[in-house]
Design an enzyme around this catalytic site. Structure first.
Site, mmCIF file in Angstrom:
data_model
loop_
_atom_site.group_PDB
_atom_site.id
_atom_site.type_symbol
_atom_site.label_atom_id
_atom_site.label_comp_id
_atom_site.label_asym_id
_atom_site.label_seq_id
_atom_site.Cartn_x
_atom_site.Cartn_y
_atom_site.Cartn_z
ATOM 1 N N LYS A 158 58.821 -10.381 -16.433
ATOM 2 C CA LYS A 158 59.533 -9.888 -15.253
ATOM 3 C C LYS A 158 59.671 -11.019 -14.247
ATOM 4 O O LYS A 158 58.734 -11.805 -14.069
ATOM 5 C CB LYS A 158 58.748 -8.723 -14.610
ATOM 6 N N GLU A 177 57.426 -1.135 2.042
ATOM 7 C CA GLU A 177 56.363 -1.419 1.061
ATOM 8 C C GLU A 177 55.068 -1.896 1.716
ATOM 9 O O GLU A 177 55.034 -2.966 2.333
ATOM 10 C CB GLU A 177 56.873 -2.466 0.052
ATOM 11 N N GLU A 187 59.227 -1.823 -15.108
ATOM 12 C CA GLU A 187 59.218 -2.775 -13.989
ATOM 13 C C GLU A 187 58.109 -2.424 -12.998
ATOM 14 O O GLU A 187 57.463 -3.296 -12.425
ATOM 15 C CB GLU A 187 60.559 -2.597 -13.266
HETATM 16 C C1 LIG Z 1 62.560 -7.734 -3.598
HETATM 17 C C2 LIG Z 1 62.921 -6.641 -2.904
HETATM 18 O O1 LIG Z 1 62.410 -5.415 -3.150
HETATM 19 C C3 LIG Z 1 61.375 -5.218 -4.106
HETATM 20 C C4 LIG Z 1 61.919 -5.025 -5.445
HETATM 21 C C5 LIG Z 1 62.200 -3.752 -5.910
HETATM 22 C C6 LIG Z 1 62.889 -3.561 -7.248
HETATM 23 O O2 LIG Z 1 63.094 -4.552 -7.942
HETATM 24 O O3 LIG Z 1 63.236 -2.428 -7.608
HETATM 25 C C7 LIG Z 1 61.843 -2.621 -5.162
HETATM 26 C C8 LIG Z 1 61.150 -2.746 -4.028
HETATM 27 C C9 LIG Z 1 60.564 -4.032 -3.626
HETATM 28 O O4 LIG Z 1 59.296 -4.167 -4.163
HETATM 29 C C10 LIG Z 1 63.891 -6.709 -1.784
HETATM 30 O O5 LIG Z 1 64.167 -5.673 -1.176
HETATM 31 O O6 LIG Z 1 64.386 -7.807 -1.489
#
Ligand SMILES: C=C(O[C@@H]1C=C(C(=O)O)C=C[C@H]1O)C(=O)O
Length: 367
Positions: free
Chosen positions: A116, A165, A209
């Site tokens: 990932k 988050e 993921e």
């Molecule tokens: C990296 C980001 O978000 C992150 C990535 C996510 C995903 O890939 O689904 C979801 C929430 C966050 O942990 C961002 O908003 O820039």
């Protein structure tokens, strides 16, 4: 003139500078009391009621940006009214280059142990006059599922955003974390929105993921806890613009366990912003993102003299300097990722900031 109008009028005239930091968390405000930056060690000398707060970078090559402050229960009175800015927008990298980087990362997953990687892109938004940061913060704080933050990075630059988050929060020996990973844009139509939530909940790719992040947090926190639990099954959670998969982790710290600040440093960067394995993912990020992340995808938060505090992942944010805002958005890439969908996801993630800036995303469809 009421105090409220006066405050607004003064700021429109450019009289009041934004503070070094301010956080808005469910009706509480965390505000800076000093204008001189402090270092990480300052946490050891804090008096009762004092905190240090600010931003930790994505990579150690940048210093932490921290100030001394306090928690206020007083609600904010800043007006959410913004001037009617005219905007010039430009993405960096361009969408086609972002898609190519995602394709390359997917290709690398087939040929190596990379599982990932989170790839980000940026959007440069230039207004026709200086961006009103206190008003922007108030508008961002309207999303109840996000923590709005403003942190000064240099003489003229602030990091501003609203993150959903939670990396880690401690209060006494109680510890919590609320990692997110796996996303879909919200829909204006209620039925379509519900369908989006259900399809995210059932998405094998997104659950995969997500699992990397929960495993990393459980493994990192476990040695410091007497009890640590993640509920069975993953829940959905939402901001005004996005659906996410989220897991509410909770536990009990060992007596004399690390402070919230030390825990944030141990956990960062999680696979929600970097990847698995971490070193390989970091290498891909450094090679394929043309713009350095600086304080995006780092941590923002606070810690008091007893170690209590909360650190959030610095996403859904922009670096703002005068008339310019650089917005950042990333998406987790796994072997099953579709590059076009990841581009759409990052576009939707710009949405919260763009709405707060009064910039209509529908008018700028090509970002
Ligand atoms: C990296 C980001 O978000 C992150 C990535 C996510 C995903 O890939 O689904 C979801 C929430 C966050 O942990 C961002 O908003 O820039």
């Amino acid at each position: 003139m009421t105090h409220h109008d006066q405050d607004f009028a003064q700021r429109r005239a450019g009289a009041a500078a934004p503070p070094p930091f301010e956080f808005r968390v469910k009706g509480r405000r965390l505000v800076s009391t000093d204008t001189q930056p402090v270092d990480l060690a300052t946490v050891n000398g804090l008096k009762t009621g004092e905190i240090i707060a600010g931003a930790l970078p994505f990579e150690d090559s940048h210093p932490a940006r921290l100030w001394r402050g306090m928690v206020q229960e007083k609600p904010d009175i800043t007006s959410p009214m913004l001037p009617d800015y005219r905007w010039i927008l430009r993405t960096e990298p361009e969408g086609t280059d972002y898609i190519r980087a995602v394709q390359q990362a997917v290709g690398q997953m087939q040929a190596s142990n990379l599982q990932k990687v989170v790839l980000a892109r940026t959007l440069l938004a230039r207004a026709d006059r200086n961006i009103d940061l206190p008003a922007l913060l108030t508008r961002l704080a309207a999303d109840e599922n996000a923590t709005a933050f403003l942190v000064q990075l240099s003489a003229q630059t602030w990091l501003v955003g609203a993150t959903p988050e939670l990396l880690v929060e401690t209060s006494g020996r109680t510890i919590r974390s609320f990692p997110l990973a796996g996303s879909l844009p919200r829909q204006a139509d209620a039925q379509a929105d519900r369908t989006a939530e259900k399809s995210l909940q059932a998405s094998v790719k997104d659950l995969h993921e997500h699992r990397f992040v929960v495993e990393h947090i459980m493994d990192t926190l476990a040695p410091h806890c007497t009890d640590l639990r993640a509920p069975d099954g993953t829940a959905t959670t939402s901001t005004r613009t996005m659906w996410h998969l989220g897991t509410r982790i909770a536990g009990v710290l060992k007596a004399d366990g690390p402070s919230s600040l030390e825990l944030a440093q141990l956990l960062h960067p999680t696979p929600a912003v970097c990847g698995v394995p971490r070193a390989a993912a970091m290498d891909v990020i450094r090679r394929s993102e043309p713009v350095r992340r600086d304080y995006y995808a780092g941590c923002v938060g606070w810690c008091d003299g007893r170690g209590d505090g909360a650190w959030h992942v610095s996403i859904r944010c922009a670096e703002v300097s005068g008339r310019d805002a650089r917005l950042y958005a990333g998406a987790g890439i796994v072997a099953q990722s579709d590059p076009q969908s990841e581009l759409v996801e990052t576009r939707a993630k710009f949405g919260a900031l763009l709405a707060a800036l009064g910039c209509e995303i529908t008018v700028h469809k090509d970002i």
